[in-house]
Design a protein around this motif. Sequence first.
Motif, PDB file in Angstrom:
ATOM      1  N   ASP A 131      26.299  48.774 -17.583  1.00  9.63           N
ATOM      2  CA  ASP A 131      25.480  49.149 -18.737  1.00  9.63           C
ATOM      3  C   ASP A 131      24.554  50.334 -18.471  1.00  9.63           C
ATOM      4  O   ASP A 131      24.149  51.011 -19.420  1.00  9.63           O
ATOM      5  CB  ASP A 131      24.627  47.953 -19.176  1.00  9.63           C
ATOM      6  CG  ASP A 131      25.470  46.774 -19.628  1.00  9.63           C
ATOM      7  OD1 ASP A 131      26.657  46.992 -19.965  1.00  9.63           O
ATOM      8  OD2 ASP A 131      24.954  45.636 -19.617  1.00  9.63           O
ATOM      9  N   SER A 132      24.200  50.584 -17.211  1.00 11.55           N
ATOM     10  CA  SER A 132      23.186  51.603 -16.928  1.00 11.55           C
ATOM     11  C   SER A 132      23.633  52.639 -15.895  1.00 11.55           C
ATOM     12  O   SER A 132      23.737  53.827 -16.199  1.00 11.55           O
ATOM     13  CB  SER A 132      21.891  50.926 -16.448  1.00 11.55           C
ATOM     14  OG  SER A 132      21.374  50.062 -17.434  1.00 11.55           O
ATOM     15  N   LEU A 133      23.933  52.198 -14.685  1.00 19.86           N
ATOM     16  CA  LEU A 133      24.192  53.138 -13.597  1.00 19.86           C
ATOM     17  C   LEU A 133      25.450  53.957 -13.814  1.00 19.86           C
ATOM     18  O   LEU A 133      25.519  55.115 -13.401  1.00 19.86           O
ATOM     19  CB  LEU A 133      24.289  52.381 -12.272  1.00 19.86           C
ATOM     20  CG  LEU A 133      23.031  51.615 -11.853  1.00 19.86           C
ATOM     21  CD1 LEU A 133      23.271  50.863 -10.561  1.00 19.86           C
ATOM     22  CD2 LEU A 133      21.841  52.564 -11.711  1.00 19.86           C
ATOM     23  N   CYS A 134      26.438  53.392 -14.471  1.00 21.86           N
ATOM     24  CA  CYS A 134      27.690  54.111 -14.681  1.00 21.86           C
ATOM     25  C   CYS A 134      27.617  55.117 -15.827  1.00 21.86           C
ATOM     26  O   CYS A 134      28.608  55.786 -16.133  1.00 21.86           O
ATOM     27  CB  CYS A 134      28.821  53.116 -14.947  1.00 21.86           C
ATOM     28  SG  CYS A 134      29.239  52.129 -13.503  1.00 21.86           S
ATOM     29  N   LEU A 135      26.473  55.227 -16.461  1.00 23.41           N
ATOM     30  CA  LEU A 135      26.307  56.199 -17.545  1.00 23.41           C
ATOM     31  C   LEU A 135      25.746  57.519 -17.039  1.00 23.41           C
ATOM     32  O   LEU A 135      25.629  58.480 -17.798  1.00 23.41           O
ATOM     33  CB  LEU A 135      25.365  55.626 -18.618  1.00 23.41           C
ATOM     34  CG  LEU A 135      25.822  54.325 -19.286  1.00 23.41           C
ATOM     35  CD1 LEU A 135      24.782  53.867 -20.301  1.00 23.41           C
ATOM     36  CD2 LEU A 135      27.186  54.507 -19.945  1.00 23.41           C
ATOM     37  N   ASP A 136      25.371  57.586 -15.777  1.00 24.77           N
ATOM     38  CA  ASP A 136      24.742  58.789 -15.233  1.00 24.77           C
ATOM     39  C   ASP A 136      25.303  59.055 -13.841  1.00 24.77           C
ATOM     40  O   ASP A 136      25.192  58.212 -12.950  1.00 24.77           O
ATOM     41  CB  ASP A 136      23.224  58.598 -15.170  1.00 24.77           C
ATOM     42  CG  ASP A 136      22.497  59.861 -14.740  1.00 24.77           C
ATOM     43  OD1 ASP A 136      22.544  60.182 -13.535  1.00 24.77           O
ATOM     44  OD2 ASP A 136      21.889  60.509 -15.603  1.00 24.77           O
ATOM     45  N   GLN A 137      25.901  60.223 -13.657  1.00 22.06           N
ATOM     46  CA  GLN A 137      26.537  60.561 -12.380  1.00 22.06           C
ATOM     47  C   GLN A 137      25.539  60.564 -11.228  1.00 22.06           C
ATOM     48  O   GLN A 137      25.819  60.052 -10.143  1.00 22.06           O
ATOM     49  CB  GLN A 137      27.198  61.940 -12.487  1.00 22.06           C
ATOM     50  CG  GLN A 137      27.900  62.405 -11.227  1.00 22.06           C
ATOM     51  CD  GLN A 137      29.215  61.703 -11.000  1.00 22.06           C
ATOM     52  OE1 GLN A 137      29.879  61.319 -11.962  1.00 22.06           O
ATOM     53  NE2 GLN A 137      29.608  61.545  -9.743  1.00 22.06           N
ATOM     54  N   GLY A 138      24.355  61.144 -11.469  1.00 25.81           N
ATOM     55  CA  GLY A 138      23.355  61.207 -10.408  1.00 25.81           C
ATOM     56  C   GLY A 138      22.868  59.833  -9.983  1.00 25.81           C
ATOM     57  O   GLY A 138      22.728  59.545  -8.791  1.00 25.81           O
ATOM     58  N   LEU A 139      22.593  58.957 -10.972  1.00 23.96           N
ATOM     59  CA  LEU A 139      22.153  57.597 -10.652  1.00 23.96           C
ATOM     60  C   LEU A 139      23.263  56.826  -9.939  1.00 23.96           C
ATOM     61  O   LEU A 139      23.012  56.050  -9.012  1.00 23.96           O
ATOM     62  CB  LEU A 139      21.748  56.860 -11.926  1.00 23.96           C
ATOM     63  CG  LEU A 139      20.422  57.262 -12.574  1.00 23.96           C
ATOM     64  CD1 LEU A 139      20.215  56.493 -13.873  1.00 23.96           C
ATOM     65  CD2 LEU A 139      19.251  57.006 -11.620  1.00 23.96           C
ATOM     66  N   HIS A 140      24.501  57.033 -10.385  1.00 22.11           N
ATOM     67  CA  HIS A 140      25.634  56.344  -9.781  1.00 22.11           C
ATOM     68  C   HIS A 140      25.764  56.713  -8.311  1.00 22.11           C
ATOM     69  O   HIS A 140      25.922  55.844  -7.441  1.00 22.11           O
ATOM     70  CB  HIS A 140      26.904  56.721 -10.552  1.00 22.11           C
ATOM     71  CG  HIS A 140      28.106  55.913 -10.194  1.00 22.11           C
ATOM     72  ND1 HIS A 140      28.958  56.284  -9.176  1.00 22.11           N
ATOM     73  CD2 HIS A 140      28.612  54.756 -10.702  1.00 22.11           C
ATOM     74  CE1 HIS A 140      29.930  55.396  -9.074  1.00 22.11           C
ATOM     75  NE2 HIS A 140      29.752  54.451  -9.996  1.00 22.11           N
ATOM     76  N   GLU A 141      25.671  57.997  -7.988  1.00 17.61           N
ATOM     77  CA  GLU A 141      25.805  58.441  -6.602  1.00 17.61           C
ATOM     78  C   GLU A 141      24.627  57.965  -5.749  1.00 17.61           C
ATOM     79  O   GLU A 141      24.809  57.584  -4.586  1.00 17.61           O
ATOM     80  CB  GLU A 141      25.915  59.963  -6.559  1.00 17.61           C
ATOM     81  CG  GLU A 141      27.213  60.496  -7.147  1.00 17.61           C
ATOM     82  CD  GLU A 141      27.288  62.006  -7.110  1.00 17.61           C
ATOM     83  OE1 GLU A 141      26.256  62.647  -6.749  1.00 17.61           O
ATOM     84  OE2 GLU A 141      28.350  62.563  -7.437  1.00 17.61           O
ATOM     85  N   ALA A 142      23.413  58.008  -6.331  1.00 12.53           N
ATOM     86  CA  ALA A 142      22.248  57.540  -5.584  1.00 12.53           C
ATOM     87  C   ALA A 142      22.329  56.048  -5.299  1.00 12.53           C
ATOM     88  O   ALA A 142      21.995  55.588  -4.197  1.00 12.53           O
ATOM     89  CB  ALA A 142      20.970  57.861  -6.369  1.00 12.53           C
ATOM     90  N   ALA A 143      22.794  55.269  -6.288  1.00 10.93           N
ATOM     91  CA  ALA A 143      22.946  53.828  -6.094  1.00 10.93           C
ATOM     92  C   ALA A 143      24.004  53.532  -5.035  1.00 10.93           C
ATOM     93  O   ALA A 143      23.817  52.657  -4.180  1.00 10.93           O
ATOM     94  CB  ALA A 143      23.314  53.169  -7.425  1.00 10.93           C
TER      95      ALA A 143
END
Length: 333
Positions: A131-143
Amino acid sequence: MDRGTRNDSSAKKLTPLVSKTNPLDPAASTLHNRRALYPAITFKGGKVLRPNREPWTSLALELKTPRLNDIHQHLWLAGLPAAARPLHRQKLLGRNILVTEDPDEHLVWFELDIFIKPLPDFLLDWNFWNDSLCLDQGLHEAACGLLLSYAWLVRHKSDLDIAKELGLLSKNMEWSKWVEFIDTFLDNINCETMSDVNKRYKYGELRLSRLNAIYRLAPPTYSLRNLVRGYQSGSTWYRAFFERHFKWILAGFAIVSVLLSALQVGLATSMLQSNGSFQSASYGFTIAYLVAVVTSVIVVFLVWLGLFCYHLLVTWRNDRAVNCRRLAGVSFP
């Protein structure tokens, strides 16, 4: 940052890299209470943030490492492109594991201390990724990078026990579920190319003293503020500052004092008393030592005076700026 301001590069939906089975069962239901996922309050510069009302901004502060990314081309000076040591090994090295909530300080070490950020529970929840992290490339990579760092840190059951004792991982985590969770995660990233993680995590542990030097001198981050404070300022006491940066002067003076004592003994011997070259060398060395002492004292005083004036001016300007904004009702940038 809201959903409308996330990166254009993340227009397509990414795939969650964790299992749909939550490893924190039976406490998994608490993860669906989104208010429990974020800090109670946080700050960005001088602005007060309420994470439950600004979740995207809060997630960026929780996961992203902008300061380290800014100097990524120089990180080879501060650390190795290798996995961080596991927690039990950190203990064997005599390091104190200090908890930090700043991802830019995660796996940064100084002398006998290493800073480690606790793993947020939401990184273990498939629904949150979807719902959240997969909507943003930067957040996804940081996570992915933060999760990868915990794959480095918690390799054995003893590491999990240490992590739970220090509050780095939830006390509800079981070893069998952790192994299954990490196995699923590693199946979905490329551990060879590291293309799926934030570039900061291409390096493991980073030495703080080197980061301070890079931040003070590297062109991407060079400024008067960074020159004074470095990457992470330690004690604000002047005594601690001078102990860190000028203790080498004392070592130098100790060595020279031994040489002067040797010269004095030589001058007391009958053979060297009549030696003109030795007399001249002793005279010149003594004068040079006195000049060096006076110069060092002047330099230390000027550095102290410069720091004092800088901190006084910065404090005064900040106080005026904050008061003016409060009177005008203007929000902080």
